[in-house]
Design an enzyme around this catalytic site. Sequence first.
Site, mmCIF file in Angstrom:
data_model
loop_
_atom_site.group_PDB
_atom_site.id
_atom_site.type_symbol
_atom_site.label_atom_id
_atom_site.label_comp_id
_atom_site.label_asym_id
_atom_site.label_seq_id
_atom_site.Cartn_x
_atom_site.Cartn_y
_atom_site.Cartn_z
ATOM 1 N N LYS A 1 42.860 41.646 37.691
ATOM 2 C CA LYS A 1 43.386 40.666 36.722
ATOM 3 C C LYS A 1 44.870 40.388 36.921
ATOM 4 O O LYS A 1 45.305 39.241 36.898
ATOM 5 C CB LYS A 1 43.149 41.166 35.293
ATOM 6 C CG LYS A 1 41.689 41.212 34.877
ATOM 7 C CD LYS A 1 41.516 41.615 33.427
ATOM 8 C CE LYS A 1 41.871 43.058 33.150
ATOM 9 N NZ LYS A 1 40.934 44.021 33.791
ATOM 10 N N THR A 2 45.650 41.458 37.106
ATOM 11 C CA THR A 2 47.100 41.274 37.180
ATOM 12 C C THR A 2 47.502 40.537 38.456
ATOM 13 O O THR A 2 48.328 39.621 38.418
ATOM 14 C CB THR A 2 47.816 42.628 37.084
ATOM 15 O OG1 THR A 2 47.513 43.208 35.807
ATOM 16 C CG2 THR A 2 49.315 42.473 37.212
ATOM 17 N N GLU B 1 46.039 37.503 30.844
ATOM 18 C CA GLU B 1 44.935 38.364 31.272
ATOM 19 C C GLU B 1 43.981 38.545 30.097
ATOM 20 O O GLU B 1 44.401 38.541 28.938
ATOM 21 C CB GLU B 1 45.462 39.721 31.736
ATOM 22 C CG GLU B 1 46.256 39.625 33.017
ATOM 23 C CD GLU B 1 46.714 40.979 33.518
ATOM 24 O OE1 GLU B 1 45.984 41.970 33.305
ATOM 25 O OE2 GLU B 1 47.785 41.042 34.125
#
Length: 459
Positions: free
Chosen positions: A122-123, A166
């Site tokens: 996600k990051t 996110e």
Amino acid sequence: MYEIDFHKPIHIHFIGIGGISMSGLARIVMQEGFTVSGSDNAKGELTEELEKNGATIYIGQRASNITPDIDVAVYTAAIRENNPEFKACQEQNIPLLSRAEFLGQLMKNYKYPIAVSGTHGKTTTSSLMSEILLSNDTDPTLSIGGILKSIDGNVRIGHSDYFLTEACEYTNSFLSFFPKYGIILNIEADHLDFFKDLDDIRSSFRKFAALLPEDGILVINGEIKNVEEITADTNAKIVTFGINGTFDYYATDITYNESGYPRYVLHTPDGETYPVSLNVIGFHNVYNSMAALALAHQMKFDLAGAIEAAGRCGGADRRFEVKGHLGSITVVDDYAHHPTEIKATLNAAQKYPHSEIWCIFQPHTYSRTKALLTDFADALCMADHVVLAEIYAARETDTLGISSKDLMKEIEKRGTDCHYFHTFSEIENFLLQSCNPNDLLITMGAGDVVKIGESLLGL
């Protein structure tokens, strides 16, 4: 549920303000003129920055921190109902919102809200997407789970209709969101202190996909098992990506340069091809970049320009971050804390210049370690040497009868050199005596294991 009018500043108190997400949200509303207070268990760079900018910060969570002028309190997933501040809010009839509920309400203020979800990646994907939005002068508001060098932090406050965040599945947080555009990178077993099993997790992602509106877009990894089940309830346009020609966007001709950075050819639904060169290491980032590029293309951004922007992105801190060199020994730090992430990082490390790989791993939470013990052992055996720290408890108090010694036994069974120490100083001394020239030393985990490499380097 209490609804915040973001055009009318009020006093918001954040219980657990020191986390990367909560501190970022606090910064966003402070910029809009809101009064912010908050508490956490310890000081840190993020709390000090907030205090410097006018927030009232309490170290330690006490009922006395809840003052009558607070209009609403926001709390993290780690806060339980017996928390003194949580209880004080209830007693004083101060409305309470979870972090996810608050973030969901914030998203409603933007015309183009983007949510990046998945068990892993996600990051990095949010970082890649951020660079694409910034390169297109969209002036976006960004809320990322890591420090992105180009914005010198985890939050950027823009003044446009673009918002990117996110979307974490833990405690079903992302089901409180209101995205128009969504990404699902992968779905695997994790957070088993909350979810019953993988089917429960898949059900949660299916509900997330269903949140997207009819004029929205869902970009999803087409290689997810029975992907049609996940997309069954969404009215959004479905766009897939993967490593073969059955998907809308796919990669061929994957190679790596001398530093382990991937190169590949991206194929689009209209039959066009584009060369992609990344500045983040590892095969897994082929997938992460495809997701970001597919969404950018679907949002009508120039794909060639998006590829150029993605190629400039070095990812966020703690994602195969080279911290420095101890003589000829390279010290890297990585956030990997799930077996799949560990495999991806160590696979990337194999392509990075090295003699032998030392993985200094700090398991994260007792529940995850117990549930995935053999998977952790299998993944860590990709390193030449493994050094284990104590389990980082995070939000947990019950050890579940598990310790790093159990993981060491599993690794040793597989024939890999493994060591376990109680303290970081013992680990540092051992590494100074044991590492050889040109070795690659990776500190790994979602806790504070990064301190080992920084201490060795004198940072």
